[in-house]
Design a protein around this motif. Structure first.
Motif, short mmCIF file in Angstrom:
data_model
loop_
_atom_site.label_atom_id
_atom_site.label_comp_id
_atom_site.label_asym_id
_atom_site.label_seq_id
_atom_site.Cartn_x
_atom_site.Cartn_y
_atom_site.Cartn_z
N THR A 1 -16.60 13.83 35.63
CA THR A 1 -16.25 12.48 35.20
C THR A 1 -16.70 11.45 36.23
O THR A 1 -16.69 11.72 37.44
CB THR A 1 -14.72 12.33 34.97
OG1 THR A 1 -14.03 12.68 36.17
CG2 THR A 1 -14.25 13.19 33.83
N HIS B 1 -15.95 7.55 37.57
CA HIS B 1 -14.95 6.49 37.59
C HIS B 1 -15.70 5.16 37.74
O HIS B 1 -16.32 4.90 38.78
CB HIS B 1 -13.98 6.70 38.74
CG HIS B 1 -13.21 7.99 38.64
ND1 HIS B 1 -11.91 8.12 39.09
CD2 HIS B 1 -13.54 9.21 38.12
CE1 HIS B 1 -11.49 9.35 38.86
NE2 HIS B 1 -12.47 10.02 38.27
N ASN C 1 -10.43 8.48 30.23
CA ASN C 1 -9.21 7.78 30.62
C ASN C 1 -9.52 6.30 30.84
O ASN C 1 -10.58 5.94 31.35
CB ASN C 1 -8.65 8.36 31.92
CG ASN C 1 -7.35 7.68 32.36
OD1 ASN C 1 -6.33 7.76 31.67
ND2 ASN C 1 -7.38 6.97 33.48
N TYR C 2 -8.59 5.45 30.40
CA TYR C 2 -8.61 4.03 30.72
C TYR C 2 -7.47 3.73 31.70
O TYR C 2 -6.33 4.19 31.48
CB TYR C 2 -8.35 3.17 29.49
CG TYR C 2 -9.33 3.25 28.36
CD1 TYR C 2 -10.36 2.32 28.24
CD2 TYR C 2 -9.20 4.23 27.37
CE1 TYR C 2 -11.24 2.36 27.17
CE2 TYR C 2 -10.08 4.28 26.31
CZ TYR C 2 -11.10 3.35 26.21
OH TYR C 2 -11.97 3.40 25.14
N GLU C 3 -7.75 2.95 32.72
CA GLU C 3 -6.69 2.29 33.49
C GLU C 3 -6.61 0.87 32.97
O GLU C 3 -7.61 0.17 32.91
CB GLU C 3 -7.02 2.29 34.98
CG GLU C 3 -5.96 1.60 35.85
CD GLU C 3 -6.39 1.51 37.30
OE1 GLU C 3 -5.99 2.39 38.09
OE2 GLU C 3 -7.13 0.55 37.63
N ASN D 1 -2.15 4.39 32.36
CA ASN D 1 -3.33 5.13 31.94
C ASN D 1 -3.22 5.44 30.45
O ASN D 1 -2.12 5.63 29.91
CB ASN D 1 -3.44 6.44 32.72
CG ASN D 1 -3.80 6.21 34.17
OD1 ASN D 1 -4.77 5.54 34.47
ND2 ASN D 1 -3.00 6.76 35.08
N ASN E 1 -5.07 8.12 27.78
CA ASN E 1 -5.95 9.28 27.70
C ASN E 1 -5.40 10.24 26.66
O ASN E 1 -4.39 9.94 26.01
CB ASN E 1 -6.10 9.93 29.08
CG ASN E 1 -4.76 10.28 29.70
OD1 ASN E 1 -3.95 10.99 29.11
ND2 ASN E 1 -4.50 9.75 30.90
N LYS F 1 -3.49 12.63 26.85
CA LYS F 1 -2.14 13.11 27.14
C LYS F 1 -1.14 11.98 27.36
O LYS F 1 0.06 12.18 27.16
CB LYS F 1 -2.16 14.03 28.36
CG LYS F 1 -2.93 15.33 28.15
CD LYS F 1 -2.88 16.21 29.38
CE LYS F 1 -3.61 17.53 29.14
NZ LYS F 1 -3.57 18.42 30.32
N GLU F 2 -1.61 10.81 27.81
CA GLU F 2 -0.73 9.68 28.08
C GLU F 2 -1.09 8.51 27.18
O GLU F 2 -2.27 8.17 27.06
CB GLU F 2 -0.87 9.22 29.54
CG GLU F 2 -0.59 10.25 30.60
CD GLU F 2 -0.94 9.69 31.98
OE1 GLU F 2 -0.08 9.00 32.58
OE2 GLU F 2 -2.06 9.95 32.44
N THR G 1 -1.34 8.07 24.02
CA THR G 1 -2.45 8.54 23.18
C THR G 1 -2.81 7.56 22.07
O THR G 1 -3.98 7.46 21.67
CB THR G 1 -2.12 9.91 22.57
OG1 THR G 1 -0.87 9.82 21.85
CG2 THR G 1 -1.98 10.96 23.66
N PHE H 1 -4.93 4.97 23.67
CA PHE H 1 -6.24 5.56 23.94
C PHE H 1 -7.14 5.47 22.71
O PHE H 1 -8.30 5.05 22.78
CB PHE H 1 -6.05 7.01 24.38
CG PHE H 1 -7.31 7.75 24.74
CD1 PHE H 1 -8.13 7.31 25.76
CD2 PHE H 1 -7.66 8.91 24.06
CE1 PHE H 1 -9.30 8.01 26.09
CE2 PHE H 1 -8.81 9.61 24.38
CZ PHE H 1 -9.63 9.15 25.41
N GLU I 1 -12.79 6.14 33.10
CA GLU I 1 -13.32 7.43 33.54
C GLU I 1 -14.10 8.01 32.37
O GLU I 1 -13.54 8.20 31.28
CB GLU I 1 -12.19 8.35 33.97
CG GLU I 1 -11.40 7.83 35.17
CD GLU I 1 -10.16 8.65 35.46
OE1 GLU I 1 -10.17 9.87 35.15
OE2 GLU I 1 -9.18 8.08 35.97
#
Length: 517
Positions: free
Chosen positions: A147, A149, A205-207, A217, A219, A221-222, A224, A227, A244
């Motif tokens: 990945t 960043h 992933n996005y911040e 975040n 992604n 898993k978080e 979603t 995302f 990412e």
């Protein structure tokens, strides 16, 4: 972090330096004491005074040495507006504090990445705050190199240049000067569409800074739902401070040819053959771009295979020059080569788009209309009318769906995204130019609807200010985007204070039509 509702809380959260705090407190106290109408009049002056006190040299106002350069950084000169301040944060924490101060003041704001937009008010405003992400320039690799960043202050040329020595790339944009965040939030076209899906599908992933100042975040898993929404849902949910992206191989083949306009008929016949061929080869990408005096074709293949058969329908058609000679190369090599031929002139720009199934009748009708409109606009200084035909194989939608999907609502079918772009010099000619662009698009829609090939999808990154791309995602997806926006921004800060953009609160509204000329 809690949303500041009192003067004391905003002073504590922003954490203004001790030697500036008293002056800032006095200015904000005076503002808070005003009635709503008086606040409206006083807001620009308050912004000009408070933001430099709160954020120091990263907050430029009209007396700052760098203000004019920041003001005039957008790609299109019709986007050179006059904000009260342009702030250039370099951490997510600074973005959070800036957003909370904006919210406390009720100030309108705009977020600017690369600024490569043509719609006035989307990346700037008059009298408000512009958050310019130009200092977010990180581009680093994970330890396993799987990945990258990437900061939202980079252009895609920057990204590919940074990754090239490591022998990898990402599914980013194809135009060198386009910025990272705008392309991705609009979905994004990459060289690897058919193999990996649209550009946004490469994001792991996005911040993002939310309206309440929280940095989260998004992604698989978080968060979603967020995302999913960010992959084409535009600037409705927060301010992205890092992406990412999954890395992809960087050994490719490419060629770019410049053809005489007299070859366009034969090229369009060949294009219909390519539409069929690319369905069977997910490594292939073709870019078609016709301008006043020539047609540029870019052949790109996501593997180190010389002269791939998928492009053989074009190989025997005479051309003028090789802009990029056929070669095994890298994504950076291709984008850098295109940077050397794409115009860098400071001009006004307009875009307008539609989509359809492959349709030779439509292609020939719009080409004839484009030539007609070049004549109509012959006295417009600097005028260039560009026609882009972007084949989209069903593989691009299948690959996107296999990787979690996105809000764009596309059906897996062989189709194309059509774009007309105008470049010209003087603002006085805008109405005439936009009418010509509309005429070409109207022709495309009329012929494709007659032939039963018309598709309702509107690609947001190509859309004109009075088009409505989010409504083209379909009723269910648009409602889902609205629900997600409300979940992560309960007070609709991004809908009410953000100056422009493709906002879910405006999509489907009848007043979109009032913007038409």
């Amino acid at each position: 972090m809690s949303v500041p509702s009192t003067l004391a809380s905003i002073l504590e959260i922003v954490d203004i330096a001790a030697d500036k705090r008293e002056e800032a407190e006095a200015c904000l106290s005076e503002f808070v004491a005003l009635g709503e109408e008086a606040k409206k009049a006083a807001r620009p002056a308050t912004i000009k005074k408070v933001f430099p006190l709160a954020f120091g040299e990263i907050a430029a106002i009209e007396t700052s040495a760098n203000f004019e350069d920041l003001k005039q950084s957008p790609w299109s000169t019709n986007c050179y507006l006059s904000p009260a301040t342009i702030v250039t944060p370099f951490t997510a924490q600074q973005v959070s504090k800036i957003l909370l101060l904006i919210r406390f003041l009720g100030a309108k704001f705009s977020v600017r990445g690369g600024g490569h937009l043509h719609n006035p008010g989307f990346t700037s405003n008059d009298g408000g705050v512009v958050i310019s992400m130009t200092k977010f320039t990180q581009c680093t690799l994970s330890e396993d190199k799987k990945t990258a960043h990437i900061g939202p202050g980079l252009t895609w040329l920057d990204v590919y240049k940074a990754l090239d020595p490591m022998g990898i790339a990402v599914t980013g944009g194809r135009v060198p000067s386009v910025g990272v965040p705008g392309l991705l939030l609009g979905g994004g076209l990459s060289f690897q569409n058919s193999k990996h899906g649209f550009s946004c599908m490469g994001i792991a992933n996005y911040e993002i800074v939310l309206a309440d100042g929280k940095i989260v975040n998004a992604n698989p898993k978080e968060n979603t739902d967020l995302f999913w929404a960010l992959k084409g849902g535009c600037a409705n949910f927060g301010i992205v401070t890092k992406v990412e992206m999954t890395t992809v191989p960087n050994k490719v083949w490419a060629e770019a040819r410049l053809y005489s306009p007299t070859q366009n008929g034969e090229l369009l016949d060949a294009l219909m053959l390519y539409h069929e061929a690319c369905e069977k080869d997910p490594n292939a990408t073709l870019i078609w771009q016709s301008v006043n005096q020539a047609t540029l074709l870019v052949f790109f293949y996501c593997a180190p295979v010389e002269n791939p058969d998928v492009f053989k329908c074009f190989y025997d058609i005479p051309f003028m020059i090789n802009v990029l000679p056929p070669a095994l190369t890298t994504v950076y090599g291709v984008v850098q080569g295109l940077a050397n031929v794409l115009s860098a002139d400071i001009l006004l720009h307009e875009m307008r788009t539609m989509s359809s199934l492959p349709d030779l009748d439509m292609y020939k009708a719009v080409e004839a209309c484009r030539i007609e409109q070049i004549e109509v606009l012959k006295n417009v200084e600097g005028i260039i009318l560009t026609m882009v035909i972007q084949p989209i194989a069903s593989n691009a939608i299948n690959a996107s769906n296999a990787n979690g999907g996105n809000p764009m609502g596309l059906i897996a079918q062989n189709h194309q995204w059509f774009l007309v772009m105008a470049d010209w010099k003087n603002a006085k000619d805008e109405e005439l130019v936009r009418k010509s662009v509309r005429k070409i698009l109207d022709t495309a829609e009329e012929v494709s609807k007659k032939n039963g090939t018309y598709l309702p999808f509107v690609y947001s990154n190509y859309a004109s200010r009075d088009q409505d791309p989010l409504v083209s995602y379909g009723t269910e997806n648009l409602q889902k985007l609205k629900d997600i926006a409300k979940k992560y921004d309960a007070d609709s800060v991004f809908q009410n204070l953000q100056n422009g953009g493709w906002l879910v609160s405006k999509s489907g509204m009848p007043d979109m039509s009032s913007l038409k000329i």
